[in-house]
Design a protein around this motif. Sequence first.
Motif, short mmCIF file in Angstrom:
data_model
loop_
_atom_site.label_atom_id
_atom_site.label_comp_id
_atom_site.label_asym_id
_atom_site.label_seq_id
_atom_site.Cartn_x
_atom_site.Cartn_y
_atom_site.Cartn_z
N THR A 136 0.86 -1.18 0.00
CA THR A 136 0.00 0.00 0.00
C THR A 136 0.89 1.23 0.00
N ASP A 137 0.30 2.40 -0.05
CA ASP A 137 1.08 3.63 0.03
C ASP A 137 0.20 4.73 0.60
N ASN A 138 0.83 5.76 1.11
CA ASN A 138 0.10 6.81 1.81
C ASN A 138 -0.99 7.48 0.97
N PRO A 139 -0.76 7.78 -0.33
CA PRO A 139 -1.82 8.45 -1.08
C PRO A 139 -3.09 7.63 -1.23
N GLU A 140 -3.01 6.30 -1.08
CA GLU A 140 -4.20 5.47 -1.24
C GLU A 140 -5.10 5.46 -0.01
N LEU A 141 -4.51 5.63 1.16
CA LEU A 141 -5.25 5.39 2.40
C LEU A 141 -6.47 6.28 2.61
N PRO A 142 -6.49 7.53 2.12
CA PRO A 142 -7.72 8.33 2.27
C PRO A 142 -8.91 7.79 1.47
N ASP A 143 -8.68 6.89 0.54
CA ASP A 143 -9.75 6.25 -0.23
C ASP A 143 -10.44 5.24 0.69
N ALA A 144 -11.60 5.60 1.21
CA ALA A 144 -12.24 4.80 2.25
C ALA A 144 -12.59 3.39 1.79
N ALA A 145 -13.12 3.26 0.59
CA ALA A 145 -13.47 1.92 0.10
C ALA A 145 -12.23 1.06 -0.06
N TYR A 146 -11.16 1.66 -0.59
CA TYR A 146 -9.89 0.95 -0.73
C TYR A 146 -9.36 0.50 0.63
N SER A 147 -9.35 1.40 1.60
CA SER A 147 -8.79 1.09 2.91
C SER A 147 -9.60 0.03 3.64
N ALA A 148 -10.91 0.02 3.41
CA ALA A 148 -11.74 -0.99 4.06
C ALA A 148 -11.37 -2.39 3.61
N ILE A 149 -11.12 -2.55 2.32
CA ILE A 149 -10.71 -3.86 1.81
C ILE A 149 -9.29 -4.18 2.27
N LEU A 150 -8.41 -3.20 2.19
CA LEU A 150 -7.03 -3.41 2.63
C LEU A 150 -6.98 -3.87 4.08
N GLY A 151 -7.81 -3.28 4.92
CA GLY A 151 -7.78 -3.59 6.33
C GLY A 151 -8.49 -4.87 6.72
N SER A 152 -9.30 -5.44 5.82
CA SER A 152 -10.07 -6.63 6.17
C SER A 152 -9.62 -7.88 5.44
N GLU A 153 -9.18 -7.74 4.19
CA GLU A 153 -8.86 -8.91 3.36
C GLU A 153 -7.45 -9.43 3.60
N PHE A 154 -6.54 -8.58 4.06
CA PHE A 154 -5.12 -8.91 4.08
C PHE A 154 -4.57 -8.87 5.51
N GLY A 155 -3.64 -9.79 5.77
CA GLY A 155 -3.07 -9.90 7.11
C GLY A 155 -1.73 -9.24 7.27
N GLN A 156 -1.19 -8.71 6.20
CA GLN A 156 0.15 -8.10 6.23
C GLN A 156 0.16 -6.99 5.19
N ILE A 157 0.90 -5.90 5.47
CA ILE A 157 1.03 -4.83 4.49
C ILE A 157 2.49 -4.41 4.39
N THR A 158 2.85 -3.94 3.20
CA THR A 158 4.19 -3.44 2.91
C THR A 158 4.06 -2.03 2.37
N PRO A 159 4.74 -1.05 2.95
CA PRO A 159 4.69 0.31 2.40
C PRO A 159 5.45 0.38 1.08
N GLY A 160 4.81 0.91 0.05
CA GLY A 160 5.46 0.96 -1.25
C GLY A 160 6.64 1.91 -1.30
N ASN A 161 6.50 3.08 -0.65
CA ASN A 161 7.54 4.11 -0.76
C ASN A 161 7.91 4.79 0.55
N SER A 162 7.06 4.72 1.54
CA SER A 162 7.21 5.62 2.69
C SER A 162 8.34 5.24 3.64
N MET A 163 9.00 4.09 3.43
CA MET A 163 10.15 3.73 4.26
C MET A 163 11.46 3.73 3.46
N LYS A 164 11.40 4.20 2.22
CA LYS A 164 12.61 4.23 1.40
C LYS A 164 13.47 5.44 1.77
#
Length: 517
Positions: free
Chosen positions: A63-91
Motif C-alpha cells: 500500500t502507500d500513503n496516497p491510497e489510504l484516504p480512499d475509504a473503500a480501498y482502505s476498508a478492503i485493505l484492512g479486512s482482506e489482508f493480514g500483512q502490508i508493505t509500504p510501497g515508498n514511505s520507508m525508502k
Amino acid sequence: MSSVKRCRPTSTRGLPALLIGALILTGGSATAAQQDTLHELAAAQDTLHELAEAQGKYFGSATDNPELPDAAYSAILGSEFGQITPGNSMKWDTTEPVQGQFNFAKGDVITEFAAQHGQTVRGHTLVWHSQLPGWVGALPPAQVEAAMTRHVTEEATHYRGAVTAWDVVNEPFNEDGTFRTSPFYTAMGRDYIATALRAARAADPDAELYLNDYNIEGLGAKSDAMYALVRELLDEGVPLDGVGMQAHLAVQYGFPYQMRANMQRFADLGLDVAVTELDVRMQLPADTAKTATQSSYYRQVVEACLAVERCVGLTVWDYTDKYSWVPSAFPGQGAANLYDENLLPKPAYSAVRTALGGEDDGGEGGEPGVLKAQYRSNDSSARDNQIKPGLQLVNTGSATVSLSDVKVRYWFTSENGASAYSTWCDWSPIGCSTVTHRVVAAGVPKTGADHYLEVGFRSGSLAPGASTGEIQLRLNKADWSNFDESDDYSHGSGTSYADASKIVVYVGGEQAWGIEP
C-alpha cells in the motif's frame, strides 16, 4: 516470519469488496436486516489471509500513503489482508532526504494503520540503489559505509516492534548474476550486504532480515547468484533469515522455471522464503486468453508457496489496478492485480482463493483450466524443411484431466501458401498411438500464425501434478520446401522445457492455458 494472529473489526471482516464499498458510501450505516445479511456473508467467506493462515502462511498487500484516504480501498485493505508493505514511505529518499535529518511520519501512518487492523508490516527497504537522495551518491566512497550504517540503525531502531520483517538489501544483482553497481557496492564491494544485515540485526534483534530481488523466482543465472551469495553469508555467520522473491510477472513471458524447486533449495539452507511483490501484468487491452493466463500464473505462485514449508507467505504489490505501478513503469501494460479499478475482484482473485483452499466466490469468468504447456525446440535449424516442436502438458490442478478432452495448438507460418502437410509423432512416453496431430489453416491469418499444428489425444488421463512427458512432433509441407520459423508465433529457441504461453491448451473446448495470436 512468525505467524501473528489477527483481530479484525467485526463490521467488515471478510466482506466482499462491493458490500464494503456500499457500506462506506452510505456512511457505514445499514438496517438491522442488512447488518444480519452482511454478517452472514462475512461468516460464509473467509478472507485471503484467513485462507492462507489456515495453511500456515500469510497473505498481504502493498500500500502507500496516497491510497489510504480512499475509504473503500482502505476498508478492503484492512479486512482482506493480514500483512502490508509500504510501497515508498520507508525508502531512503523519504526517511532521510537530508543527511542526518530523519523523517518517519509517512511510514508511521502505515504502521499505525496495520496496528489498528491487526496486521503485520514488512519494512521496505533499508538499502537500495534506487530512490536515493542525491547526497548519498555525492558522498566520497570512504564515507558511504558510515552513512549507510547510520541510516539502517536509525530506521530499524525507530520501527523496532512495529515491523516484523525487513527487506534489508533490495535488488543487489543484475540479470546475469553480477552485482549491481550502486554507491554501496562501489564503496564496499559485496561486503556492503553483510554490513547492512549486521547493522539491522543490532538495531532490531527480533525482526526477520531478508534479501529481496526480482527475476529470482525460478531457476536461472540471477537466482543462482542469490543462492551463492546467501550460502556465503550463512557460512560467514552473517545474520540472514530469508529471501524475498518479488514475482513481478507478465503473461507475455513464460512462468518462472521450476519456481517450487527454486524456493525449496533456499529453504533447504534453513532460510524462509517470501513472495514479496506479486503482480501479473499484460499487454492492454485485456482479453479472455490473457486473463486466463494471468489467473493460472497467480494460482501457480500460490501453489508453489503452499508446497514449500518455509515459504511463509505472499504479498501482492497492491491489490487493485486502481493504484497499480505497472502502467507508469510499462507503458501499454496493466490489469496486473487481483481487483479491478472499481475495487471488484477479478478471475485471478478467484484463482487465488481456490488455490488457498477456499470456494470460488464467483469472480467474473473464473478459471477455465488446470493444464499448462511446456515447449522446447528439437530443431537444429529454423530454416530447414521441417518443424520439430517438443511439447509436454503438466496438470497443475487438484483433479484428474481426461486427455481426450484436450487440444493443443502450435502456430506457425507456411511462407509460400502451402496447403498440404504431413505430420508425425516420433516418440512419447504415453505412446504416439494415443496422440493425434494435424495442420489446420487459421481462420484469420495473423503475423507469425497462418496455420497451426493441432495435437489431441485418443485416450488417457493426467493426474494432479502429472506430466505427459515429452511428445516429439514433426511436420513438413507436401513439397518439402523450407520453412522460416524465426518469426513464427509459437517458435522458440530454448532447448530445455519451459512454460510456453504462446502455445494454447483447450480443455473441453474452453481455453485453459496460453495466449492466442
